[in-house]
Design a protein around this motif. Structure first.
Motif, PDB file in Angstrom:
ATOM      1  N   ASP A  68       0.828  -1.211   0.000  1.00  0.00           N
ATOM      2  CA  ASP A  68       0.000   0.000   0.000  1.00  0.00           C
ATOM      3  C   ASP A  68       0.860   1.257   0.000  1.00  0.00           C
ATOM      4  OD1 ASP A  68       0.829   0.516   2.627  1.00  0.00           O
ATOM      5  OD2 ASP A  68      -0.945  -0.376   3.519  1.00  0.00           O
ATOM      6  N   ASP A  69       0.204   2.373  -0.289  1.00  0.00           N
ATOM      7  CA  ASP A  69       0.885   3.663  -0.266  1.00  0.00           C
ATOM      8  C   ASP A  69      -0.133   4.709   0.176  1.00  0.00           C
ATOM      9  OD1 ASP A  69       3.306   5.050  -0.654  1.00  0.00           O
ATOM     10  OD2 ASP A  69       2.500   5.978  -2.456  1.00  0.00           O
ATOM     11  N   SER A  70       0.291   5.605   1.056  1.00  0.00           N
ATOM     12  CA  SER A  70      -0.639   6.595   1.624  1.00  0.00           C
ATOM     13  C   SER A  70       0.015   7.952   1.709  1.00  0.00           C
ATOM     14  CB  SER A  70      -1.026   6.235   3.064  1.00  0.00           C
ATOM     15  OG  SER A  70      -1.382   4.907   3.191  1.00  0.00           O
ATOM     16  N   GLY A  71      -0.806   8.964   1.959  1.00  0.00           N
ATOM     17  CA  GLY A  71      -0.255  10.295   2.190  1.00  0.00           C
ATOM     18  C   GLY A  71      -1.336  11.328   2.399  1.00  0.00           C
ATOM     19  N   LEU A  72      -0.882  12.542   2.692  1.00  0.00           N
ATOM     20  CA  LEU A  72      -1.778  13.675   2.944  1.00  0.00           C
ATOM     21  C   LEU A  72      -1.677  14.639   1.767  1.00  0.00           C
ATOM     22  CD1 LEU A  72      -3.501  15.378   5.062  1.00  0.00           C
ATOM     23  CD2 LEU A  72      -1.325  16.507   5.611  1.00  0.00           C
ATOM     24  N   GLU A  73      -2.833  15.038   1.220  1.00  0.00           N
ATOM     25  CA  GLU A  73      -2.849  16.030   0.136  1.00  0.00           C
ATOM     26  C   GLU A  73      -3.529  17.301   0.640  1.00  0.00           C
ATOM     27  OE1 GLU A  73      -3.077  13.138  -3.795  1.00  0.00           O
ATOM     28  OE2 GLU A  73      -4.942  13.964  -3.024  1.00  0.00           O
ATOM     29  N   VAL A  74      -2.824  18.422   0.533  1.00  0.00           N
ATOM     30  CA  VAL A  74      -3.384  19.707   0.995  1.00  0.00           C
ATOM     31  C   VAL A  74      -3.679  20.566  -0.230  1.00  0.00           C
ATOM     32  CG1 VAL A  74      -2.969  21.749   2.411  1.00  0.00           C
ATOM     33  CG2 VAL A  74      -2.073  19.522   3.141  1.00  0.00           C
ATOM     34  N   GLU A  75      -4.957  20.969  -0.347  1.00  0.00           N
ATOM     35  CA  GLU A  75      -5.416  21.649  -1.575  1.00  0.00           C
ATOM     36  C   GLU A  75      -4.593  22.909  -1.882  1.00  0.00           C
ATOM     37  OE1 GLU A  75      -9.854  21.027  -2.170  1.00  0.00           O
ATOM     38  OE2 GLU A  75      -9.719  23.215  -2.181  1.00  0.00           O
ATOM     39  N   LEU A  83       2.700  12.417  -2.373  1.00  0.00           N
ATOM     40  CA  LEU A  83       3.532  11.199  -2.456  1.00  0.00           C
ATOM     41  C   LEU A  83       4.764  11.310  -1.565  1.00  0.00           C
ATOM     42  CD1 LEU A  83       3.499  10.625  -6.326  1.00  0.00           C
ATOM     43  CD2 LEU A  83       2.057   9.531  -4.613  1.00  0.00           C
ATOM     44  N   TYR A  84       5.106  12.546  -1.177  1.00  0.00           N
ATOM     45  CA  TYR A  84       6.321  12.751  -0.373  1.00  0.00           C
ATOM     46  C   TYR A  84       6.005  12.909   1.116  1.00  0.00           C
ATOM     47  CZ  TYR A  84       7.749  13.490  -5.112  1.00  0.00           C
ATOM     48  OH  TYR A  84       7.952  13.296  -6.450  1.00  0.00           O
ATOM     49  N   SER A  85       4.822  12.466   1.546  1.00  0.00           N
ATOM     50  CA  SER A  85       4.386  12.691   2.930  1.00  0.00           C
ATOM     51  C   SER A  85       5.397  12.206   3.960  1.00  0.00           C
ATOM     52  CB  SER A  85       3.038  12.000   3.176  1.00  0.00           C
ATOM     53  OG  SER A  85       2.033  12.648   2.433  1.00  0.00           O
ATOM     54  N   ALA A  86       6.024  11.062   3.696  1.00  0.00           N
ATOM     55  CA  ALA A  86       6.946  10.481   4.689  1.00  0.00           C
ATOM     56  C   ALA A  86       8.295  11.192   4.703  1.00  0.00           C
ATOM     57  CB  ALA A  86       7.153   8.996   4.399  1.00  0.00           C
ATOM     58  N   ARG A  87       8.557  11.996   3.660  1.00  0.00           N
ATOM     59  CA  ARG A  87       9.870  12.654   3.590  1.00  0.00           C
ATOM     60  C   ARG A  87       9.719  14.096   3.108  1.00  0.00           C
ATOM     61  NH1 ARG A  87       9.055   8.894  -0.464  1.00  0.00           N
ATOM     62  NH2 ARG A  87       9.451   9.580  -2.601  1.00  0.00           N
ATOM     63  N   TYR A  88       8.645  14.745   3.522  1.00  0.00           N
ATOM     64  CA  TYR A  88       8.292  16.084   3.026  1.00  0.00           C
ATOM     65  C   TYR A  88       9.436  17.080   3.238  1.00  0.00           C
ATOM     66  CZ  TYR A  88       5.280  20.156   2.150  1.00  0.00           C
ATOM     67  OH  TYR A  88       4.721  21.312   1.659  1.00  0.00           O
ATOM     68  N   LYS A  89       9.823  17.733   2.169  1.00  0.00           N
ATOM     69  CA  LYS A  89      10.895  18.742   2.162  1.00  0.00           C
ATOM     70  C   LYS A  89      12.207  18.217   2.762  1.00  0.00           C
ATOM     71  CE  LYS A  89       7.828  22.794   2.251  1.00  0.00           C
ATOM     72  NZ  LYS A  89       8.052  23.375   0.917  1.00  0.00           N
ATOM     73  N   GLY A  90      12.352  16.910   2.802  1.00  0.00           N
ATOM     74  CA  GLY A  90      13.578  16.315   3.339  1.00  0.00           C
ATOM     75  C   GLY A  90      13.699  16.462   4.856  1.00  0.00           C
ATOM     76  N   LEU A  91      12.594  16.834   5.512  1.00  0.00           N
ATOM     77  CA  LEU A  91      12.655  17.053   6.969  1.00  0.00           C
ATOM     78  C   LEU A  91      12.674  15.727   7.711  1.00  0.00           C
ATOM     79  CD1 LEU A  91      10.161  20.031   6.953  1.00  0.00           C
ATOM     80  CD2 LEU A  91      12.600  20.142   7.529  1.00  0.00           C
ATOM     81  N   LYS A  92      13.417  15.706   8.836  1.00  0.00           N
ATOM     82  CA  LYS A  92      13.699  14.421   9.488  1.00  0.00           C
ATOM     83  C   LYS A  92      12.565  13.931  10.374  1.00  0.00           C
ATOM     84  CE  LYS A  92      18.513  13.682   9.050  1.00  0.00           C
ATOM     85  NZ  LYS A  92      19.038  14.953   8.533  1.00  0.00           N
ATOM     86  N   ARG A  98       5.050  18.375   9.987  1.00  0.00           N
ATOM     87  CA  ARG A  98       3.745  19.006  10.290  1.00  0.00           C
ATOM     88  C   ARG A  98       3.890  20.522  10.310  1.00  0.00           C
ATOM     89  NH1 ARG A  98       3.385  14.506  14.099  1.00  0.00           N
ATOM     90  NH2 ARG A  98       4.129  15.802  15.807  1.00  0.00           N
ATOM     91  N   MET A  99       4.975  21.008  10.927  1.00  0.00           N
ATOM     92  CA  MET A  99       5.183  22.455  11.019  1.00  0.00           C
ATOM     93  C   MET A  99       5.363  23.060   9.623  1.00  0.00           C
ATOM     94  SD  MET A  99       4.663  22.933  14.090  1.00  0.00           S
ATOM     95  CE  MET A  99       4.958  24.675  14.293  1.00  0.00           C
ATOM     96  N   ALA A 100       5.965  22.298   8.708  1.00  0.00           N
ATOM     97  CA  ALA A 100       6.148  22.796   7.331  1.00  0.00           C
ATOM     98  C   ALA A 100       4.788  22.976   6.651  1.00  0.00           C
ATOM     99  CB  ALA A 100       7.024  21.829   6.539  1.00  0.00           C
ATOM    100  N   VAL A 101       3.858  22.052   6.930  1.00  0.00           N
ATOM    101  CA  VAL A 101       2.509  22.183   6.361  1.00  0.00           C
ATOM    102  C   VAL A 101       1.826  23.413   6.962  1.00  0.00           C
ATOM    103  CG1 VAL A 101       0.208  21.132   6.234  1.00  0.00           C
ATOM    104  CG2 VAL A 101       2.238  19.719   5.858  1.00  0.00           C
ATOM    105  N   LEU A 102       1.916  23.571   8.287  1.00  0.00           N
ATOM    106  CA  LEU A 102       1.268  24.723   8.941  1.00  0.00           C
ATOM    107  C   LEU A 102       1.857  26.034   8.407  1.00  0.00           C
ATOM    108  CD1 LEU A 102       0.896  23.547  12.665  1.00  0.00           C
ATOM    109  CD2 LEU A 102      -0.820  23.546  10.852  1.00  0.00           C
ATOM    110  N   PHE A 149      -0.195   9.019  14.474  1.00  0.00           N
ATOM    111  CA  PHE A 149       1.167   9.264  13.982  1.00  0.00           C
ATOM    112  C   PHE A 149       1.093  10.281  12.841  1.00  0.00           C
ATOM    113  CE2 PHE A 149       1.153   7.098   9.826  1.00  0.00           C
ATOM    114  CZ  PHE A 149      -0.054   6.428   9.916  1.00  0.00           C
ATOM    115  N   GLY A 150       2.230  10.564  12.252  1.00  0.00           N
ATOM    116  CA  GLY A 150       2.289  11.408  11.051  1.00  0.00           C
ATOM    117  C   GLY A 150       1.566  12.737  11.211  1.00  0.00           C
ATOM    118  N   TYR A 151       0.638  12.985  10.313  1.00  0.00           N
ATOM    119  CA  TYR A 151      -0.052  14.284  10.276  1.00  0.00           C
ATOM    120  C   TYR A 151      -1.329  14.302  11.134  1.00  0.00           C
ATOM    121  CZ  TYR A 151       3.252  15.033   6.502  1.00  0.00           C
ATOM    122  OH  TYR A 151       4.419  15.166   5.782  1.00  0.00           O
TER     123      TYR A 151
END
Ligand code: IMP
Length: 197
Positions: A68-75, A83-92, A98-102, A149-151
């Motif tokens: 499977d594959d999952s993620g968060l899409e923000v309009e 597709l990069y939810s687990a490694r968004y912007k290369g943040l550890k 989450r803060m990058a999304v906010l 977990f995650g977002y």
């Protein structure tokens, strides 16, 4: 019939074992089969990535596979982290992601978002079957809650009474999340298939 779960995540392995064993599958994980394979997720959709992972294991082991594959899409972020939810912007850390999304949504009125899961099941004939689940919601103003977990601490689902998913009991997520919906599609398919056999 043998089935391999294309994951090393213990939670997912347990969940898929519980789903498939009642249908007569002998279920094992990628690790239990000593398949040391890191599949590059080069697809442009969750469906393509789930199938890429399942197909890679199937080509190696020649049996049924689930991936499977999952993620968060923000309009307002043009579908990011996606597709990069687990490694968004290369943040550890999950907190940094989450803060990058906010931060990306600062000053934005549109906070619509959705979680997506796609499950790919490859059957004994090598045919793939895809099951997608979507969970709509909005992104909160700040992090809240410690469950999940995650977002989860920044996602307020349409069924969440204005609370973030991380502020609600885990049992809530089990009934209405993106993953729960995709799993329901898979179980309906497995039932119809076992009735035909
Ligand atoms: P995976 O493909 O299921 O491993 O999910 C990839 C990433 O999407 C995770 O690392 C999380 O950042 C995010 N994600 C997927 N599902 C959820 C969820 O139910 N809650 C919060 N984050 C999630």
């Amino acid at each position: 019939m043998k089935l391999i779960i294309a994951s090393n995540n213990q939670g997912k392995i347990r969940e898929y074992k519980d789903i498939f064993e009642p249908f007569g599958f002998q279920v094992s994980s990628q690790g239990e089969e000593n398949i040391d394979l890191e599949v590059e997720e080069t697809g442009s959709t969750f469906e393509q990535n789930a199938e890429l992972k399942a197909r890679a294991i199937c080509d190696r082991a020649h049996c049924c596979v689930i991936a499977d594959d999952s993620g968060l899409e923000v309009e307002a972020l043009n579908g990011e982290p996606g597709l990069y939810s687990a490694r968004y912007k290369g943040l550890k850390t999950e907190h940094e992601r989450r803060m990058a999304v906010l931060k990306g949504l600062e000053g934005q009125k549109n906070r619509n978002a959705r979680f997506v899961t796609c499950i790919c099941f490859i059957d004994e004939s090598g045919d793939s079957h895809l099951f997608t689940g979507v969970w709509n919601g909005v992104i909160s103003a700040e992090e809240e809650g410690t469950n999940g977990f995650g977002y989860d601490p920044i996602f307020i689902s349409e069924d969440g009474d204005g609370k973030t998913t991380a502020s609600l009991p885990l049992s809530f997520k089990e009934t209405c999340s993106h993953r729960a919906k995709a799993v329901r599609g898979l179980i309906t398919y497995l039932r119809s298939r076992s009735m035909k056999q």
